[in-house]
Design an enzyme around this catalytic site. Structure first.
Site, PDB file in Angstrom:
ATOM      1  N   GLU A  64       0.872  -1.174   0.000  1.00 47.70           N
ATOM      2  CA  GLU A  64       0.000   0.000   0.000  1.00 47.70           C
ATOM      3  C   GLU A  64       0.904   1.217   0.000  1.00 47.70           C
ATOM      4  O   GLU A  64       1.708   1.411   0.914  1.00 47.70           O
ATOM      5  CB  GLU A  64      -0.908   0.015   1.230  1.00 47.70           C
ATOM      6  CG  GLU A  64      -1.977  -1.051   1.209  1.00 47.70           C
ATOM      7  CD  GLU A  64      -2.866  -1.018   2.445  1.00 47.70           C
ATOM      8  OE1 GLU A  64      -2.640  -0.156   3.322  1.00 47.70           O
ATOM      9  OE2 GLU A  64      -3.766  -1.858   2.544  1.00 47.70           O
ATOM     10  N   ASP A  78      -6.060   9.303   9.641  1.00 49.79           N
ATOM     11  CA  ASP A  78      -4.736   8.879  10.093  1.00 49.79           C
ATOM     12  C   ASP A  78      -4.349   9.507  11.421  1.00 49.79           C
ATOM     13  O   ASP A  78      -4.705  10.649  11.720  1.00 49.79           O
ATOM     14  CB  ASP A  78      -3.695   9.245   9.031  1.00 49.79           C
ATOM     15  CG  ASP A  78      -3.871   8.435   7.768  1.00 49.79           C
ATOM     16  OD1 ASP A  78      -3.920   7.203   7.886  1.00 49.79           O
ATOM     17  OD2 ASP A  78      -3.975   9.030   6.684  1.00 49.79           O
ATOM     18  N   TYR A  80     -10.659  -4.415   3.404  1.00 52.19           N
ATOM     19  CA  TYR A  80      -9.744  -3.973   4.453  1.00 52.19           C
ATOM     20  C   TYR A  80     -10.578  -3.750   5.712  1.00 52.19           C
ATOM     21  O   TYR A  80     -11.375  -2.831   5.777  1.00 52.19           O
ATOM     22  CB  TYR A  80      -9.057  -2.683   4.008  1.00 52.19           C
ATOM     23  CG  TYR A  80      -7.952  -2.170   4.899  1.00 52.19           C
ATOM     24  CD1 TYR A  80      -8.064  -2.122   6.282  1.00 52.19           C
ATOM     25  CD2 TYR A  80      -6.773  -1.681   4.346  1.00 52.19           C
ATOM     26  CE1 TYR A  80      -7.054  -1.640   7.084  1.00 52.19           C
ATOM     27  CE2 TYR A  80      -5.748  -1.185   5.134  1.00 52.19           C
ATOM     28  CZ  TYR A  80      -5.898  -1.163   6.502  1.00 52.19           C
ATOM     29  OH  TYR A  80      -4.891  -0.672   7.297  1.00 52.19           O
TER      30      TYR A  80
END
Length: 299
Positions: free
Chosen positions: A85, A96, A211
């Site tokens: 990734e 994040d 994911y």
């Protein structure tokens, strides 16, 4: 002026039966109309035939600079990485935590751009035509580049899939569907808050793999417990035959092994980015990656 991100349209999620991978808007078609296998599909088929789990890594493109970042990326397959990734730096990375936020800042300050990130993928492809690359980031830089031009350039650079965390399924016509038609997998995130009513919508046009975000929160914020994650992986598997890869908070070979054991593989990002941030030599960073890969492959 048109906003960078169009507002999400309301949707009424409904329960659906098991969604087969064959039913997805798969990337590309053969002349016979059959779904064309991507590098991601091929990698999971290879791992399944070998009875192995996948080890996936995330690194920020251009962190701490272009050349060092490219050296790390080129070394990942030999360190045991199955899928890469590649983070696309962006000024407002809302999903994040501090580790990856700072990595993005370092990359941007060093001059990293979307074009340079695609150039990095193309440079990697000169020596490796089999390891899948998933570009992971946010929609704004792609929108600014232009969707049609981005998809063309990404394909030419050797990108295999996209994870765009701020485009929900209601916006699939924006990028997801065009990406799949261009031959790219579009990978969706599922989270602990993705309930049974929402899950079918999340899975509807997903391809490559799912994911699963193992914690509620930002990247690198907490450590997942395999016993807590296992029922969620099973719940998602009851709705799709796509591989389920689990990430967020995995920091040790033991954690990598434990998570991979209850899923189809594990993703590590922040822990590797922290090694880069500490100024470790590339060889030491790759040794750390190798230890994590060995953990996942023991599962």
């Amino acid at each position: 002026e048109e906003p960078l991100l169009r507002p999400c349209r309301a949707s009424s999620p409904v329960r659906t039966p098991l969604i087969s991978g064959a039913a997805f808007a798969k990337p590309g078609r053969t002349p016979d109309g059959e779904p064309r296998m991507t590098r991601i599909d091929a990698k999971f088929a290879e791992l399944a035939s070998a009875g192995k789990k996948a080890f996936v890594t995330y690194v920020m493109a251009g962190d701490p600079d272009y050349d060092t970042s490219l050296e790390v990326v080129k070394g990942l397959p030999a360190a045991g990485v199955d899928i890469i990734e590649l983070g696309l730096p962006f000024t407002d990375p809302m999903a994040d935590g501090p580790t990856i936020q700072l990595a993005g800042q370092r990359a941007l300050e060093a001059g990293q751009t979307l074009k340079k990130t695609l150039a990095m993928a193309a440079a990697f492809r000169e020596g490796d035509d089999t390891t899948p690359i998933v570009l992971m980031g946010y929609y704004n830089p792609i929108y600014n580049h232009g969707v049609e031009a981005f998809l063309r350039d990404a394909k030419e650079a050797g990108i295999d899939g996209l994870i765009v965390v701020d485009l929900p399924p209601e916006e699939d016509e924006e990028l997801c569907i065009p990406a799949q038609k261009a031959g790219l997998n579009f990978i969706r995130l599922a989270t602990p808050t993705t309930d049974d009513a929402r899950l079918p919508k999340v899975l509807e046009n997903t391809s490559g793999f799912v994911y699963y975000v193992s914690i509620t929160g930002i990247t690198g914020a907490a450590a997942p417990e395999a016993d807590d994650v296992a029922p969620e992986v099973a719940r998602i598997k009851s709705q799709t035959d796509l591989p389920i890869i689990v990430g967020f908070g995995i920091r040790t070979p033991e954690m990598s092994e434990g998570i991979a054991r209850i899923a189809d593989g594990a993703v590590v990002g922040s822990a590797i980015v922290s090694e880069i941030a500490a100024g470790k030599p590339v060889a030491e960073v790759l040794d750390f990656v190798r230890s994590l890969a060995e953990g996942a492959h023991r599962a």
